[in-house]
Scaffold this motif. Structure first.
Motif, PDB file in Angstrom:
ATOM      1  N   GLU A  38     -15.349  32.415  54.386  1.00 13.83           N
ATOM      2  CA  GLU A  38     -14.366  33.440  54.047  1.00 13.83           C
ATOM      3  C   GLU A  38     -13.138  32.773  53.447  1.00 13.83           C
ATOM      4  O   GLU A  38     -12.687  31.733  53.943  1.00 13.83           O
ATOM      5  CB  GLU A  38     -13.961  34.249  55.284  1.00 13.83           C
ATOM      6  N   TYR A  41      -7.907  31.131  54.339  1.00 14.52           N
ATOM      7  CA  TYR A  41      -7.501  30.283  55.460  1.00 14.52           C
ATOM      8  C   TYR A  41      -6.880  28.982  54.966  1.00 14.52           C
ATOM      9  O   TYR A  41      -7.209  28.488  53.886  1.00 14.52           O
ATOM     10  CB  TYR A  41      -8.698  29.947  56.353  1.00 14.52           C
ATOM     11  N   ALA A  77      -5.028  31.388  59.771  1.00 19.33           N
ATOM     12  CA  ALA A  77      -5.292  32.591  58.985  1.00 19.33           C
ATOM     13  C   ALA A  77      -4.189  32.805  57.951  1.00 19.33           C
ATOM     14  O   ALA A  77      -3.112  32.204  58.020  1.00 19.33           O
ATOM     15  CB  ALA A  77      -5.413  33.799  59.898  1.00 19.33           C
ATOM     16  N   ALA A  83      -6.298  30.208  63.945  1.00 15.66           N
ATOM     17  CA  ALA A  83      -7.602  30.875  63.929  1.00 15.66           C
ATOM     18  C   ALA A  83      -8.695  30.039  64.557  1.00 15.66           C
ATOM     19  O   ALA A  83      -9.867  30.417  64.475  1.00 15.66           O
ATOM     20  CB  ALA A  83      -7.979  31.248  62.497  1.00 15.66           C
ATOM     21  N   VAL A 110     -17.042  31.111  59.398  1.00 13.32           N
ATOM     22  CA  VAL A 110     -15.850  31.512  60.136  1.00 13.32           C
ATOM     23  C   VAL A 110     -16.215  32.640  61.102  1.00 13.32           C
ATOM     24  O   VAL A 110     -16.800  33.653  60.701  1.00 13.32           O
ATOM     25  CB  VAL A 110     -14.734  31.975  59.181  1.00 13.32           C
ATOM     26  N   ARG A 111     -15.873  32.447  62.373  1.00 16.13           N
ATOM     27  CA  ARG A 111     -16.150  33.442  63.394  1.00 16.13           C
ATOM     28  C   ARG A 111     -14.844  33.848  64.071  1.00 16.13           C
ATOM     29  O   ARG A 111     -13.769  33.434  63.667  1.00 16.13           O
ATOM     30  CB  ARG A 111     -17.169  32.903  64.397  1.00 16.13           C
ATOM     31  N   ASP A 112     -14.951  34.684  65.089  1.00 15.52           N
ATOM     32  CA  ASP A 112     -13.768  35.183  65.781  1.00 15.52           C
ATOM     33  C   ASP A 112     -13.189  34.100  66.681  1.00 15.52           C
ATOM     34  O   ASP A 112     -13.729  33.799  67.737  1.00 15.52           O
ATOM     35  CB  ASP A 112     -14.141  36.409  66.608  1.00 15.52           C
ATOM     36  N   GLY A 113     -12.105  33.473  66.245  1.00 15.93           N
ATOM     37  CA  GLY A 113     -11.416  32.472  67.048  1.00 15.93           C
ATOM     38  C   GLY A 113     -11.869  31.049  66.832  1.00 15.93           C
ATOM     39  O   GLY A 113     -11.289  30.127  67.414  1.00 15.93           O
ATOM     40  N   TYR A 114     -12.877  30.813  66.011  1.00  8.17           N
ATOM     41  CA  TYR A 114     -13.340  29.457  65.724  1.00  8.17           C
ATOM     42  C   TYR A 114     -14.238  29.503  64.495  1.00  8.17           C
ATOM     43  O   TYR A 114     -14.482  30.570  63.910  1.00  8.17           O
ATOM     44  CB  TYR A 114     -14.083  28.854  66.912  1.00  8.17           C
ATOM     45  N   GLY A 143      -9.985  31.694  71.935  1.00  5.79           N
ATOM     46  CA  GLY A 143      -9.659  33.064  72.314  1.00  5.79           C
ATOM     47  C   GLY A 143      -8.427  33.197  73.165  1.00  5.79           C
ATOM     48  O   GLY A 143      -7.879  34.291  73.307  1.00  5.79           O
ATOM     49  N   SER A 412      -2.305  36.334  75.024  1.00  5.39           N
ATOM     50  CA  SER A 412      -3.536  36.823  74.420  1.00  5.39           C
ATOM     51  C   SER A 412      -4.027  38.008  75.235  1.00  5.39           C
ATOM     52  O   SER A 412      -3.495  38.314  76.307  1.00  5.39           O
ATOM     53  CB  SER A 412      -4.614  35.730  74.387  1.00  5.39           C
ATOM     54  N   GLN A 413      -5.065  38.664  74.759  1.00  7.13           N
ATOM     55  CA  GLN A 413      -5.641  39.785  75.488  1.00  7.13           C
ATOM     56  C   GLN A 413      -6.278  39.331  76.793  1.00  7.13           C
ATOM     57  O   GLN A 413      -6.513  40.142  77.690  1.00  7.13           O
ATOM     58  CB  GLN A 413      -6.682  40.498  74.624  1.00  7.13           C
TER      59      GLN A 413
END
Length: 546
Positions: A38, A41, A77, A83, A110-114, A143, A412-413
């Motif tokens: 993606e 970045y 990001a 990211a 590229v994935r969510d958080g890594y 994360g 973070s969440q």
């Protein structure tokens, strides 16, 4: 520009060190290349000693020359947020992150958080020492920006003490004890922070908030009210070396149709954003004011000069949703034609100031502060809360104050607080525990151009959560033993302040009819040279002696 709380030079000097740029090696490391799945970045190559290199690939394909023979790779990001790391191999319960100079990584998904390399890489391109504890091949620090329980090890990965996959430079909890580094008083953390490897010192402040503008969750302030105060009184401080020049890289991607040269980035230090510096308009807009070479990075023009360092201030103008944990900045220092890069990341920011809940005068009169306070109400700058002296009339004037702690957003969440029951509760705001508390005379600051701090002898308390003492010889105060927790109107602390003694330190009086203003201050622990910075927040309250 709004007034700021002054932090004493000796205090700042303890937390800032000089950047020493080593001489270039005889042969520069070979380039590392790859292609991100993606675009948008920044790819950051990070050495164990904190030095970095960064590139912004236009279409995902990148080539960079690492700052050392072995690095880990990380993504930022387009909006400037961290990211995550790039995983180059899964090895049992470990994720391998170490990459050697000259590596050809191929496609990186590229994935969510890594991110993860798509193909198996040659062993000669990998450094097995740079690995992390992992779950299903994903580093445990992903994360949560490194705030994860990670047991101590005798063989930490270079540059990653708790081997969670998030390097110390970007880890908000680099010893794995679930206490944010800026709030951690543990011996191990202090020893690591005093190692002299933090020349890029980033601190945030919410200073000198007048009583009528004070926002605090426990005082009933709404999110909207908080976000009218933070942009007006919040600022960043960045230490830079005395020699050479420095620029601040705040993210973004190359603009296909400039100007500006970059699009996006952190809203408070990128083109078209809210950042302002102490220069006459229109030169006060940052980075536009100070980007003479047109590369999108603002040059840092210091406003405070120390013996070994310079301090740059940026009024960020951001709300609590626009600045906070994971904001990743790169300091680009050029000296004698050689550029050195260092990365740092915001751990958290004070979104609110400590708030005066009530106070007791010497005659026993208790006053509860009625929030919201309006301009001109008692306690504001020109109309101090009335204080009646006690039986020792004509002697010292003392006041016993009860305050609410300042708040921050969760990192973070996944961050939660532990109530008395053994359950984890999600919350929008967190009372910040473990801070250092002090007080300062406003006029004392003006007279000395220094901290204006009240001496230790001016403080007294019976509060079990407060430990007397302040880690800087110029000031006095307390260390808060209470942990961070969920906001509650009952979460207060109390101490007595001798106003007269504080003022006498600066040759000031507090006679009947006089009004004096005081900063009620909170600091992240001042842990010594090489620390991650001294974040601070304060509220300004006035008292009038009757």
């Amino acid at each position: 520009m709004q007034p700021r709380t002054t932090v004493a030079g000796s205090c700042l000097a303890a937390s800032l060190v000089v950047l020493v740029v080593s001489a270039p090696a005889a042969a520069a490391p070979r380039t590392i290349s790859g292609t991100l799945s993606e675009p948008g970045y920044t790819v950051i190559a990070l050495a164990a000693n904190g030095r970095a290199e960064a590139v912004r690939p236009r279409r995902g394909r990148f080539r960079l020359r690492p700052p050392s023979g072995t690095v880990t790779l990380h993504l930022r990001a387009a909006d400037g947020a961290y990211a995550g790391p790039v995983v180059v191999r899964r090895a049992g319960r470990r994720a391998l992150l170490g990459v050697r100079a000259g590596a050809r990584l191929g496609r990186i998904t590229v994935r969510d958080g890594y991110a993860r390399t798509a193909r198996r890489l040659r062993r000669r391109w990998l450094d097995s020492r740079r690995s992390a504890r992992a779950r299903r091949g994903v580093p445990i620090g992903v994360g949560n920006f490194g705030r994860v329980r990670s047991r101590r090890t005798r063989t930490p990965a270079p540059g990653d003490r708790d081997i969670d996959g998030i390097p110390d430079r970007l880890d908000i909890d680099d010893d794995g004890d679930l206490v944010l580094d800026k709030l951690d008083r543990s011996r191990r953390t202090r020893a690591a922070q005093s190692g002299g490897q933090d020349p890029f010192d980033l601190a945030t402040s919410l200073g000198a908030v007048p009583l009528e503008r004070t926002a605090n969750v426990n005082a009933g302030s709404t999110d909207a009210q908080i976000d009218t105060v933070l942009p007006d009184f919040g600022f960043l401080s960045v230490s830079v070396p005395r020699s050479g020049s420095a620029e601040l890289d705040c993210g973004g991607t190359p603009n296909p149709s400039p100007p500006p040269p970059l699009a996006g980035g952190l809203s408070y230090c990128s083109y078209g954003g809210t950042g302002r510096v102490e220069l006459p308009p229109p030169r006060n807009v940052f980075p536009e004011c100070c980007d003479t070479d047109g590369d999108g990075f603002g040059a840092l023009e210091p406003v405070v000069v120390g013996p070994d360092f310079l301090i740059f201030h940026l009024d960020h103008g951001a709300t609590s949703s626009q600045i906070g944990t994971a904001d990743t900045l790169i300091l680009r220092v050029t000296d004698a034609g050689q550029e050195t890069k260092l990365a740092d990341m915001n751990q958290f920011i004070f979104a609110t100031a400590p708030a005066l809940a009530s106070f007791v005068a010497e005659d026993g009169t208790t006053t509860v502060v009625p929030y919201p306070v309006s301009a001109g109400d008692p306690g504001t700058l020109e109309n101090g809360f009335p204080l009646v002296d006690g039986p020792d009339a004509g002697s010292d004037v003392q006041v016993t104050v009860t305050l609410w702690r300042p708040q921050r957003r969760p990192t973070s969440q996944q961050e939660c607080v532990q109530p008395p029951a053994p359950t984890c509760v999600q919350t929008e705001w967190i009372d910040v525990g473990g801070l250092d508390y002090a007080a300062a005379s406003r006029e004392g600051q003006v007279r000395t151009s220094d901290s204006g701090w009240c001496p230790q002898s001016a403080f007294a308390t019976a509060d079990p959560n407060l430990s007397p003492g302040f880690p800087d010889p110029q000031g006095g105060g307390f260390r808060d033993r209470a942990p961070s927790g969920r906001p509650s109107v009952t979460n207060t602390f109390t101490y007595t302040l001798n106003l007269t003694e504080c003022l006498q330190r600066y040759g000031l009086t507090f006679n009947p009819g006089q009004t004096q203003a005081f900063h009620l201050q909170a600091f992240t622990p001042i842990t010594g040279a090489g620390s991650a910075g001294v974040d601070n927040t304060s509220t300004l309250v006035s008292f009038t002696r009757r």
